[in-house]
Design a protein around this motif. Structure first.
Motif, PDB file in Angstrom:
ATOM      1  N   ARG A  90      37.965 -54.680 -14.684  1.00 42.75           N
ATOM      2  CA  ARG A  90      37.131 -54.073 -13.636  1.00 42.75           C
ATOM      3  C   ARG A  90      36.816 -52.625 -13.992  1.00 42.75           C
ATOM      4  O   ARG A  90      35.686 -52.156 -13.774  1.00 42.75           O
ATOM      5  CB  ARG A  90      37.864 -54.125 -12.293  1.00 42.75           C
ATOM      6  N   GLU A  94      32.909 -52.254 -13.968  1.00 38.41           N
ATOM      7  CA  GLU A  94      32.358 -51.822 -12.675  1.00 38.41           C
ATOM      8  C   GLU A  94      31.695 -50.458 -12.801  1.00 38.41           C
ATOM      9  O   GLU A  94      32.239 -49.536 -13.414  1.00 38.41           O
ATOM     10  CB  GLU A  94      33.472 -51.772 -11.629  1.00 38.41           C
ATOM     11  N   GLU A  96      30.239 -46.779 -11.497  1.00 38.60           N
ATOM     12  CA  GLU A  96      30.703 -45.773 -10.542  1.00 38.60           C
ATOM     13  C   GLU A  96      29.906 -45.845  -9.246  1.00 38.60           C
ATOM     14  O   GLU A  96      30.455 -45.633  -8.164  1.00 38.60           O
ATOM     15  CB  GLU A  96      30.576 -44.381 -11.165  1.00 38.60           C
ATOM     16  N   ASP A  98      28.639 -48.457  -7.843  1.00 43.74           N
ATOM     17  CA  ASP A  98      29.086 -49.607  -7.051  1.00 43.74           C
ATOM     18  C   ASP A  98      30.400 -49.336  -6.340  1.00 43.74           C
ATOM     19  O   ASP A  98      30.675 -49.901  -5.284  1.00 43.74           O
ATOM     20  CB  ASP A  98      29.240 -50.845  -7.937  1.00 43.74           C
ATOM     21  N   SER A  99      31.231 -48.481  -6.922  1.00 41.23           N
ATOM     22  CA  SER A  99      32.544 -48.208  -6.332  1.00 41.23           C
ATOM     23  C   SER A  99      32.550 -46.949  -5.465  1.00 41.23           C
ATOM     24  O   SER A  99      33.601 -46.513  -5.013  1.00 41.23           O
ATOM     25  CB  SER A  99      33.594 -48.063  -7.440  1.00 41.23           C
ATOM     26  N   ILE A 134      37.964 -42.750  -6.246  1.00 41.50           N
ATOM     27  CA  ILE A 134      37.358 -43.803  -5.436  1.00 41.50           C
ATOM     28  C   ILE A 134      38.058 -43.840  -4.084  1.00 41.50           C
ATOM     29  O   ILE A 134      39.291 -43.807  -4.020  1.00 41.50           O
ATOM     30  CB  ILE A 134      37.477 -45.173  -6.133  1.00 41.50           C
ATOM     31  N   ASP A 136      38.024 -45.423   0.189  1.00 42.15           N
ATOM     32  CA  ASP A 136      37.493 -46.347   1.182  1.00 42.15           C
ATOM     33  C   ASP A 136      37.611 -45.670   2.541  1.00 42.15           C
ATOM     34  O   ASP A 136      37.837 -44.450   2.617  1.00 42.15           O
ATOM     35  CB  ASP A 136      38.214 -47.696   1.132  1.00 42.15           C
TER      36      ASP A 136
END
Length: 244
Positions: A90, A94, A96, A98-99, A134, A136
């Protein structure tokens, strides 16, 4: 039945010939195999016969086929189980954007000893660091430090202040034609450093998972490294594997 056995002998002949050339170095790691049309002509067989031989080579992990480009000889990689998951992949694939990554720094620094060792560069050598965090809704969940030898930076967007819109592996191939053939992934549990704790919003010394992934070219040389630090209380490691 006789025709089916004849077809089998044909693709086995192509398969064994190509496998022999790969094993004796005629087709070295990273080499582009002859096109399907060339193989059809050389072995005087049908295109489906060639396709079946190439499929079996891919199944054995000896080649990798890229749409529009052809089939390449792979480097030697450890045997893997299809059902396993690889967290480090990942980090290589993946983007940056997108995250929802926040870039902390992108520049040239002296590589720490661990980084220099894994990248196979002399101690005290400068390398390029692209570091981002990153988050959330609950806050920071991952601190990622991507390291690169300086010769890989020119002609890429690695120094850009904007989030990369594609994964590292795809970006390096698109900009430098560097194919990362395989990765070596290491995971350890340790205490967070004061700097890591500040970025991740945790106490210094709190447990973290440290995921380190080195991307290697077909000759086995390390060309890129990603070092990710994850708060231990917000992540778990999960795998699925057969018992038979």
């Amino acid at each position: 039945m006789a025709k089916r056995e004849e077809d089998t002998l044909k693709y086995e002949r192509v398969l064994n010939a190509l496998k022999s050339r790969i094993q004796d170095g005629t087709y070295a790691a990273g080499t582009l195999l002859p096109s399907q049309h060339q193989l059809v002509t050389e072995f005087d067989v049908s295109r489906p016969t060639v396709i079946e031989a190439l499929r079996l080579l891919r199944q054995e992990g000896l080649i990798e086929t890229q749409t529009g480009r052809g089939s390449f000889v792979r480097g030697k990689v450890p045997a893997i189980t299809e059902q396993r998951s690889y967290p480090g992949q990942r980090l290589l694939d993946e983007s940056e954007s997108d995250s929802s990554a926040e870039l902390l720094q992108a520049g040239i620094v002296v590589a720490p000893l661990k980084v220099a060792t894994l990248l196979e560069i002399p101690p005290g050598t400068k390398a390029f660091l692209r570091q981002y965090v990153i988050s959330d809704q609950g806050g920071p969940i991952e601190l990622v430090s991507a390291w690169f030898p300086l010769d890989l930076v020119a002609g890429t967007k690695l120094s850009s202040p904007e989030p990369l819109d594609e994964g590292i592996r795809r970006h390096l191939y698109g900009r430098k034609r560097l194919r990362l053939d395989h990765a070596v992934e290491r995971t350890l549990s340790r205490a967070a450093t004061p700097d890591e704790a500040t970025v991740l919003g945790i106490e210094a010394g709190a447990p973290v998972l440290n995921l380190v992934v080195t991307g290697h070219d077909s000759a086995g040389h390390a060309r890129q490294l990603v070092d990710a630090v994850l708060p231990g209380d917000r992540h778990e490691l999960r795998d699925v594997y057969p018992l038979s």
